[in-house]
Design an enzyme around this catalytic site. Structure first.
Site, mmCIF file in Angstrom:
data_model
loop_
_atom_site.group_PDB
_atom_site.id
_atom_site.type_symbol
_atom_site.label_atom_id
_atom_site.label_comp_id
_atom_site.label_asym_id
_atom_site.label_seq_id
_atom_site.Cartn_x
_atom_site.Cartn_y
_atom_site.Cartn_z
ATOM 1 C CD GLU A 80 53.400 -63.966 -23.433
ATOM 2 O OE1 GLU A 80 54.469 -64.268 -22.863
ATOM 3 O OE2 GLU A 80 52.386 -63.558 -22.822
ATOM 4 C CG ASP A 81 51.109 -65.907 -28.254
ATOM 5 O OD1 ASP A 81 50.925 -65.479 -27.103
ATOM 6 O OD2 ASP A 81 51.085 -65.195 -29.271
#
Ligand code: MN
Length: 730
Positions: A80-81
């Site tokens: 996600e990051d």
């Protein structure tokens, strides 16, 4: 500021304690990898980002999960990051870990907020359905728990929305999964931001009474321990104050202040065996006075979430009631960690395959609660494949069979939406109506009043029976008449083109044979099929052409008087006095089925004519009915017969009046009153609002004849705001 070292050490401790055999080298590699990937990120409090994955991994280890889950927890924010991909993680840490991370990422991206309370259960189901592997849910819960613990660094609005989501989704899930400790912590942390004043009030009250409470609890604890030890029951007994949120709920539901609230103490007695549990119960009831009606045996009847214990409430010498929970160590473990506690029992069986969840299902299926049943539905791993949960633009969740399309969605909302659909948006982008929907998609259906209705191929695109049935219904209801008309005229034109007489179709010997050749039960069905476009007129005629020609040739040579080419006599032949059926006499036919056409609902006194339908006998129309105006058409003449009313009989007939009205309250009541006072039997009364302040009221009722019908019609027209009336049209 929190340090990497401190968090790493606590994680290591938790792993050493709960998963002594774990491959620390591999875990260290995951820590390094995550640390490198997140190196440019900081937590809201300024500390290095890696602290968060370390803390989540620690919680996951404390839950007793396996090393794959710990690795998954360490890497849970990487996709996600950071620039890490599924493939990267798979290469380094294996398929299972990559899938766990992917699963958590999906949950992170999904939107689990809705304003509708009724939708919460679906939301939780969607959450489960999206997870595929129960470990994904558990990692996500651990992730949320750590975020809740560090919520003070978030903005006020984020605090509220996250806490609300925690209350709506995460705490109930933790409860369902039997993870009491985590559930309590999530609830207390949420309450702190959702009702800060109440939270403050309760905690400061508890603080100020701490000494007193501890004194009270120590005294009780001593009494129980002393007694049990004396009789030789090995036990661990301790007291605690119920958690803040449960006190808050008691205050709310009982409308009491902290001072007035008792029953905030709970004692736990943990023993080795189930028989000991019941022995302890006896001793507790011997030591203290029992509060009647508060005993619960969750050992013989476990809660849906697998919770087992004996609960009883008693009153001590100071008159303060308290609850005692009695359980074995196994039960205690389950109560604290729920489903996760069972993880260790199945370790070594490898991979997160469906088989590994067999025990979850067995455990849950053994529960009888309807609540549990629903939960089993949402937890079953194989159930994940056959349902998909999507949102309306307003946040309502709709559950559909897997593989569903916007068509299924539209019909799930309302058949009116489906029937007027002209397009769809998925996640705010125009999408084809045959797009496969995925969990969490936001689907919007574009409709138009000028839509011509569903198309035939929707039937093969849609996945849900609901949509299929509704589409079929639409075709049957909205289009059948039209299809029959269109189909008949193109079929008859084709017959004419190739020089075949229509009357051949209805010849007694030939008709069943022809219908069989065409594979239809009756002509109307075939006309309808041609009307839909399911069959071309050319093809249909082609199939029967040879047979009709053969039959004609045979008859011409035999010179039968009832020739196929015979036309019906057009003269005004006197109707013979035949047997009346339903009050109608049909020329030439002594006894046949009679039905009154729905388009014009004739009643005695009306001029009428009959149409020989195939399969339904004779249909009686009013002579002025628009559908009876083709009697002179030679292609139709064969099927029109003369009919008349059998005047001697006074049977009631169904008829329909449509009233054109100006909309107002009470209008339907007025209509109903007229019908009642006229002593007619009403069979149906419908009102529907039209645009421009108009409404249409349709009444179907029984009358004996036209004269009676006219009387009633006049009375209805006398009602205020009834401005017009019309016969027929069902
Ligand atoms: Mn996270």
């Amino acid at each position: 500021m929190e340090t990497f070292e401190a968090h790493y050490a606590s994680m290591q401790d938790a792993i050493a304690k709960h998963l002594p055999g774990a491959d620390m080298e591999l875990i260290d590699r995951a820590v390094e990898y995550a640390n490198a990937k997140h190196r440019y990120q900081k937590r809201k409090d300024g500390s290095p980002y890696i602290i968060h994955p370390l803390a989540v991994a620690q919680i996951v280890a404390e839950m007793g999960l396996d090393s794959d889950a710990i690795l998954g927890a360490l890497l849970h924010d990487c996709i996600e990051d950071t620039d890490a991909s599924h493939e990267d993680i798979e290469k380094l840490f294996g398929v299972t870990v990559a899938e766990l991370v992917e699963g958590v990422t999906k949950l992170t991206r999904a939107n689990f907020s809705t304003s509708e309370q009724a939708q919460m259960e679906n939301l939780r189901k969607m959450f489960m359905a999206m997870s595929k592997d129960i470990r994904v849910v558990l990692i996500k819960i651990a992730d949320r728990l750590h975020n809740m613990r560090t919520m003070q660094y978030q903005s006020a609005s984020k605090q509220i929305s996250k806490c609300q989501e925690t209350m709506d989704i995460y705490a109930p899930l933790a409860h369902r999964l039997g993870m009491q400790r985590i559930k309590w912590e999530l609830e207390d942390l949420s309450l702190r931001y959702l009702a800060p004043q109440a939270y403050q009030e309760i905690t400061s009250y508890l603080d100020s009474h701490k000494e007193q409470d501890e004194h009270f609890m120590a005294a009780i604890q001593d009494r129980i321990t002393e007694r049990l030890t004396r009789v030789g029951i090995v036990n661990k007994t301790y007291g605690r104050i119920k958690h803040v949120y449960s006190i808050y709920r008691k205050m709310q539901s009982q409308g009491k202040t902290m001072d007035e609230l008792y029953d905030i103490y709970a004692f736990r007695v943990i023993v080795d065996t189930i028989p000991d549990c019941y022995n302890v119960l006896g001793h507790v009831h011997d030591l203290f006075n029992l509060v009647p009606g508060r005993f619960k045996d969750y050992i013989s009847t476990p809660k849906p979430n697998m919770y087992q214990s004996l609960h009883t409430t008693v009153i001590g010498s100071q008159g303060i009631p308290f609850e005692v929970q009695i359980r074995t160590w196994d039960m205690h473990e389950t109560a604290e960690y729920g489903i996760a506690a069972h993880w260790k029992y199945k370790q070594g069986s490898g991979g997160g395959t469906e088989k590994d969840f067999e025990w979850v299902r067995r455990l849950l299926e053994s529960q009888q609660d309807s609540d549990a049943e629903e939960f089993v539905q949402s937890l079953k791993i194989d159930m994940f494949d056959d349902e998909v949960f999507v949102y309306t633009p307003k946040g309502r969740i709709v559950s559909l069979p897997a593989g569903s399309t916007p068509i299924d969605f539209a019909y799930a909302i309302h058949s009116g939406v489906g029937n007027s659909m002209i397009g769809a948006k998925v996640n705010n982008r125009i999408a084809n109506i045959d797009t496969t929907l995925h969990n969490g998609d936001i689907v919007e259906i574009m409709t138009s009043k000028s839509s011509k209705g569903p198309s035939r191929d929707w039937l093969t695109i849609c996945k849900s029976n609901q949509a299929r049935t509704k589409i079929k219904q639409w075709f049957k209801k909205e289009k059948r008449e039209e299809n029959i008309l269109h189909g008949r005229s193109s079929f008859e034109a084709e017959m004419k083109r190739v020089g075949l007489p229509l009357s051949a179709l209805f010849e007694e010997d030939l008709e069943p044979h022809l219908l069989r050749k065409l594979s239809f039960d009756n002509w109307d069905d075939m006309y309808a099929a041609i009307g839909y476009g399911g069959l071309t007129a050319t093809k249909a005629v082609g199939r029967i052409r040879d047979d009709v020609n053969k039959a004609i040739r045979a008859q011409v040579t035999e010179k039968q008087p009832q020739s196929l080419l015979r036309m019906r006599p057009d003269s005004e032949a006197v109707l013979q006095n035949r047997h009346a059926v339903n009050g109608v006499i049909v020329e030439d036919i002594d006894s046949c089925m009679i039905k009154f056409a729905k388009c014009c609902t004739p009643v005695p006194g009306d001029a009428i004519c009959g149409f020989i339908t195939k399969g339904y006998g004779v249909s009686v129309h009013r002579a002025d009915c628009p559908n009876a105006q083709n009697r002179d058409d030679p292609r139709q003449a064969a099927r029109w017969v003369r009919v008349r009313w059998a005047t001697q009989e006074e049977q009631p007939f169904d008829t329909t009046l449509e009233l054109d009205c100006i909309t107002r309250d009470g209008l339907v009541l007025d209509v109903a009153t007229v019908m009642t006072t006229s002593r007619v039997r009403v069979k149906e009364l419908n009102a529907k609002d039209l645009p421009n302040g108009r409404s249409a009221i349709t009444v179907r009722f029984e009358v004996k004849n036209v004269a009676e019908l006219e009387t009633i019609r006049k009375k209805l027209l006398n009602i205020r705001d009834v401005v017009g009336s019309r016969r027929g049209q069902n």
